[in-house]
Scaffold this motif. Structure first.
Motif, mmCIF file in Angstrom:
data_model
loop_
_atom_site.group_PDB
_atom_site.id
_atom_site.type_symbol
_atom_site.label_atom_id
_atom_site.label_comp_id
_atom_site.label_asym_id
_atom_site.label_seq_id
_atom_site.Cartn_x
_atom_site.Cartn_y
_atom_site.Cartn_z
ATOM 1 N N MET A 38 -13.063 -7.761 -0.225
ATOM 2 C CA MET A 38 -14.063 -9.402 0.452
ATOM 3 C C MET A 38 -13.055 -9.817 1.679
ATOM 4 O O MET A 38 -13.118 -9.801 2.647
ATOM 5 N N SER A 39 -11.519 -9.755 1.776
ATOM 6 C CA SER A 39 -10.615 -10.077 2.877
ATOM 7 C C SER A 39 -10.643 -8.910 3.320
ATOM 8 O O SER A 39 -10.995 -9.354 4.540
ATOM 9 N N TYR A 40 -10.530 -7.854 3.443
ATOM 10 C CA TYR A 40 -11.303 -6.800 4.346
ATOM 11 C C TYR A 40 -12.520 -6.833 4.967
ATOM 12 O O TYR A 40 -12.558 -6.678 7.019
ATOM 13 N N PHE A 41 -13.358 -7.458 4.877
ATOM 14 C CA PHE A 41 -14.673 -7.052 4.996
ATOM 15 C C PHE A 41 -15.023 -8.181 5.837
ATOM 16 O O PHE A 41 -15.606 -8.615 6.898
ATOM 17 N N ALA A 42 -14.429 -9.278 5.237
ATOM 18 C CA ALA A 42 -14.377 -10.206 6.324
ATOM 19 C C ALA A 42 -13.884 -10.727 7.642
ATOM 20 O O ALA A 42 -14.142 -10.985 8.761
ATOM 21 N N ALA A 43 -12.173 -9.917 7.345
ATOM 22 C CA ALA A 43 -11.593 -9.318 8.546
ATOM 23 C C ALA A 43 -12.205 -9.017 9.717
ATOM 24 O O ALA A 43 -12.250 -8.959 11.037
ATOM 25 N N ALA A 44 -12.996 -7.893 8.861
ATOM 26 C CA ALA A 44 -13.780 -7.113 9.733
ATOM 27 C C ALA A 44 -14.662 -7.376 9.916
ATOM 28 O O ALA A 44 -15.196 -7.207 11.576
ATOM 29 N N THR A 45 -15.761 -8.062 9.655
ATOM 30 C CA THR A 45 -16.512 -8.546 10.406
ATOM 31 C C THR A 45 -16.122 -9.350 11.869
ATOM 32 O O THR A 45 -16.988 -9.791 12.926
ATOM 33 N N ALA A 46 -14.878 -10.192 11.559
ATOM 34 C CA ALA A 46 -14.505 -11.291 12.454
ATOM 35 C C ALA A 46 -14.468 -10.075 13.472
ATOM 36 O O ALA A 46 -14.757 -10.742 15.261
ATOM 37 N N TRP A 47 -13.612 -9.067 13.736
ATOM 38 C CA TRP A 47 -13.672 -8.186 15.091
ATOM 39 C C TRP A 47 -14.285 -7.505 15.808
ATOM 40 O O TRP A 47 -14.438 -7.138 16.946
ATOM 41 N N LEU A 48 -15.493 -7.245 14.715
ATOM 42 C CA LEU A 48 -16.813 -7.114 15.117
ATOM 43 C C LEU A 48 -17.598 -8.034 16.262
ATOM 44 O O LEU A 48 -17.974 -8.326 17.148
ATOM 45 N N PHE A 49 -18.184 -9.361 15.777
ATOM 46 C CA PHE A 49 -18.037 -10.408 16.365
ATOM 47 C C PHE A 49 -17.452 -11.126 17.504
ATOM 48 O O PHE A 49 -17.895 -10.745 18.263
ATOM 49 N N GLY A 50 -16.102 -10.391 17.532
ATOM 50 C CA GLY A 50 -15.010 -11.030 18.489
ATOM 51 C C GLY A 50 -15.686 -9.957 20.009
ATOM 52 O O GLY A 50 -15.519 -9.805 20.931
ATOM 53 N N ALA A 51 -15.580 -8.446 19.384
ATOM 54 C CA ALA A 51 -16.140 -7.965 20.326
ATOM 55 C C ALA A 51 -16.836 -7.222 21.120
ATOM 56 O O ALA A 51 -16.911 -7.074 22.097
ATOM 57 N N GLU A 52 -18.144 -8.480 20.461
ATOM 58 C CA GLU A 52 -19.138 -8.251 20.987
ATOM 59 C C GLU A 52 -19.411 -9.416 21.512
ATOM 60 O O GLU A 52 -20.043 -9.277 22.848
ATOM 61 N N ALA A 53 -18.770 -10.521 21.531
ATOM 62 C CA ALA A 53 -18.199 -11.625 22.221
ATOM 63 C C ALA A 53 -17.845 -11.396 23.950
ATOM 64 O O ALA A 53 -18.011 -11.361 25.181
ATOM 65 N N LEU A 54 -16.810 -10.452 23.531
ATOM 66 C CA LEU A 54 -16.062 -9.657 25.134
ATOM 67 C C LEU A 54 -16.462 -8.912 25.591
ATOM 68 O O LEU A 54 -16.869 -8.985 27.167
ATOM 69 N N MET A 55 -17.453 -8.384 25.218
ATOM 70 C CA MET A 55 -18.749 -7.552 26.344
ATOM 71 C C MET A 55 -19.916 -8.242 26.794
ATOM 72 O O MET A 55 -19.506 -7.874 28.302
ATOM 73 N N ALA A 56 -20.128 -9.387 25.760
ATOM 74 C CA ALA A 56 -21.285 -10.210 26.672
ATOM 75 C C ALA A 56 -20.342 -10.846 27.366
ATOM 76 O O ALA A 56 -21.038 -11.131 28.907
ATOM 77 N N ALA A 57 -19.305 -11.393 27.885
ATOM 78 C CA ALA A 57 -19.018 -11.824 28.830
ATOM 79 C C ALA A 57 -18.301 -10.609 29.392
ATOM 80 O O ALA A 57 -17.550 -11.298 30.754
ATOM 81 N N GLY A 58 -18.277 -9.565 29.914
ATOM 82 C CA GLY A 58 -18.271 -9.008 30.875
ATOM 83 C C GLY A 58 -16.812 -8.329 30.875
ATOM 84 O O GLY A 58 -15.729 -7.676 31.808
ATOM 85 N N PHE A 59 -15.969 -8.407 30.172
ATOM 86 C CA PHE A 59 -15.149 -8.424 29.298
ATOM 87 C C PHE A 59 -14.765 -6.607 28.893
ATOM 88 O O PHE A 59 -15.587 -5.919 27.923
ATOM 89 N N GLY A 60 -13.908 -5.783 29.800
ATOM 90 C CA GLY A 60 -14.203 -4.065 29.808
ATOM 91 C C GLY A 60 -14.964 -3.569 29.829
ATOM 92 O O GLY A 60 -15.949 -4.030 31.168
ATOM 93 N N PHE A 61 -15.815 -2.309 29.127
ATOM 94 C CA PHE A 61 -16.766 -1.095 29.084
ATOM 95 C C PHE A 61 -17.785 -2.175 29.656
ATOM 96 O O PHE A 61 -18.142 -2.580 28.394
ATOM 97 N N PRO A 62 -19.145 -2.361 30.661
ATOM 98 C CA PRO A 62 -19.096 -0.947 31.410
ATOM 99 C C PRO A 62 -18.352 -1.873 32.805
ATOM 100 O O PRO A 62 -18.966 -0.737 33.725
ATOM 101 N N SER A 63 -17.816 -3.094 33.060
ATOM 102 C CA SER A 63 -17.422 -3.634 33.663
ATOM 103 C C SER A 63 -16.313 -2.824 34.550
ATOM 104 O O SER A 63 -15.610 -3.515 35.695
ATOM 105 N N ALA A 64 -15.658 -2.478 33.570
ATOM 106 C CA ALA A 64 -14.387 -1.820 33.615
ATOM 107 C C ALA A 64 -14.665 -0.351 33.392
ATOM 108 O O ALA A 64 -15.328 -0.002 32.828
ATOM 109 N N ASP A 65 -13.402 0.211 33.885
ATOM 110 C CA ASP A 65 -13.522 1.829 34.109
ATOM 111 C C ASP A 65 -13.609 2.094 32.219
ATOM 112 O O ASP A 65 -12.655 1.511 31.206
#
Length: 436
Positions: free
Chosen positions: A1-28
């Motif tokens: 369960m700890s693996y699943f909790a950590a994994a979903t936290a990373w997913l949400f963080g990555a999506e939030a960064l994309m929404a903020a314009g961090f990384g692709f497609p705003s960057a190469d």
């Protein structure tokens, strides 16, 4: 369960960064900022979730206890620490942190240790079985692909930190597609395929796929990886270019997807559970995303325009196929493991709910529908070159993912279980982040 909790936290963080314009497609696509996103998704989300699933289900696949259950926690700590160090190294490359490039090889070493513990635990567990079914064989090939992926990644990390030589420079210059194929195509996709054979059969009450069919699927999948990775490294050494190698790998990859699709359709067709649960319904959208990605890749390759749209193709594979399948199966896995933990000890001695009573499928279905719709729209916007609107779609993905995670939390808290079945005598509420 700890693996699943950590994994979903990373997913949400990555999506939030994309929404903020961090990384692709705003960057190469090859920029340090994009590398942060790529590894948050591939290691933090997908690989961590896959490792957690394997630690839980490999014993089921081979009817043997896990070789070393006490390796799970140190492996998770090493993976998390290694990923954080790696991401900090990429941020340093991008100018967001001081130029501490030594963090890159440090992160690679920690990740090698973490994945090494997982791979050793899984392989030693599988080897203890008297016979191996199709799912276990897929997992073993996935483990081999993981080793290749980590080895290539460590090579790239050393070179980016300035510790490489001329030979490593040539691999870095041309070998990134091989790293991606070994990771997304081998470690994550073949392992997901293998696990899905057993999960679909279990959750749909369907007989296992014919052993000869699944072996052919696995053989073609393994051949795809050999052509791509071994052939690619030979081509790099010979300075002959990767065009022909990637073309043949693409042909064999399409054949693998076609054979896997045949197997999945057979599982659906022969199922005894006519009314499909939400996890299986949503998994079908993941399979649809894989099919669309295969067609998209073939069209782009045939028209000679794959390179400009490689980001959109990889996005659909990562978020439509792999993330969609994992999220769908987690909806059932979290409920099943929570039920076992909470009510297994009092089975037969107290009234208890069914597994399906731990979730509210009608409510969760809306979040899953929103997630897949956002992924497909985001892919279309990437193909259209609409970077600004893509951020809106990424925000929708983050919101939908947050809703799905909230459903997992409600399941762990037994929130949707009606009284008095929720906590009969002898039942305690499970811990949120780990199983007792």
């Amino acid at each position: 369960m700890s693996y699943f909790a950590a994994a979903t936290a990373w997913l949400f963080g990555a999506e939030a960064l994309m929404a903020a314009g961090f990384g692709f497609p705003s960057a190469d696509l090859a920029s340090p900022d994009t590398l942060v996103l790529v590894h948050m998704v591939s290691i933090g989300w997908l690989s961590t979730a896959m490792c957690g699933a394997l630690l839980q289900f490999v014993p089921v696949l081979v009817s043997r206890p896990l070789f070393a259950e006490n390796w799970a926690l140190p492996a998770l700590v090493l993976l998390t620490a290694g990923l954080i160090a790696l991401l900090c190294g990429f941020l340093a490359l991008g100018g967001h942190l001081p130029l501490w490039l030594w963090l890159l090889p440090l992160g690679a070493c920690l990740l090698i240790a973490g994945f090494g513990l997982i791979a050793a635990d899984v392989v030693l567990t599988v080897q203890s079985a008297k016979s191996l079914d199709a799912s276990a064989r897929f997992v073993l090939v996935g483990m081999a692909s993981l080793c290749v992926t980590v080895a290539l990644g460590a090579t790239f990390a050393s070179q980016l930190a300035g510790y490489g030589g001329a030979a490593i420079d040539s691999v870095l210059e041309s070998g990134v597609p091989l790293h991606a194929i070994a990771g997304l195509g081998g470690w994550l996709t073949l392992t997901a395929m293998g696990v899905s054979y057993r999960l679909l059969a279990m959750f749909m009450l369907s007989p296992d796929v014919d052993e000869r069919q699944s072996r052919v699927t696995l053989f073609v999948g393994a051949l795809t990886l050999c052509v791509a990775v071994v052939g690619g490294l030979v081509a790099i050494e010979a300075a002959s270019g990767l065009g022909a190698v990637l073309l043949w790998a693409g042909v064999f990859g399409l054949a693998t997807i076609a054979l896997y699709g045949r197997d999945v359709i057979e599982l659906y067709r022969k199922r005894k559970r006519r009314q499909l649960e939400l996890n299986t319904q949503m998994a079908a959208y993941g399979f649809l995303s894989l099919l669309v990605a295969a067609v998209l890749g073939a069209v782009l390759a045939a028209t000679g325009s794959f390179a400009p749209y490689a980001g959109a193709f990889a996005f659909l594979i990562a978020f439509g196929w792999l993330s969609g399948l994992v999220l769908a199966k987690l909806h059932k896995i979290v409920a099943f493991l929570t039920w076992l933990e909470a009510y297994g000890p009092v089975m037969g001695r107290a009234p208890m709910p069914r597994v399906q009573e731990l979730v509210v499928e009608a409510r969760a279905k809306k979040w899953f529908g929103a997630y897949f719709a956002a992924v497909w729209v985001a892919t279309a916007l990437l193909l259209a070159g609409e970077g600004t609107l893509f951020r809106v779609a990424a925000l929708a993905m983050a919101v939908a993912t947050g809703g799905i995670i909230h459903e997992f939390v409600r399941t762990r808290r037994l929130t949707d279980v009606a009284e008095p079945l929720r906590l009969p005598n002898g039942v305690t509420e499970p811990c949120l982040l780990h199983a007792r």
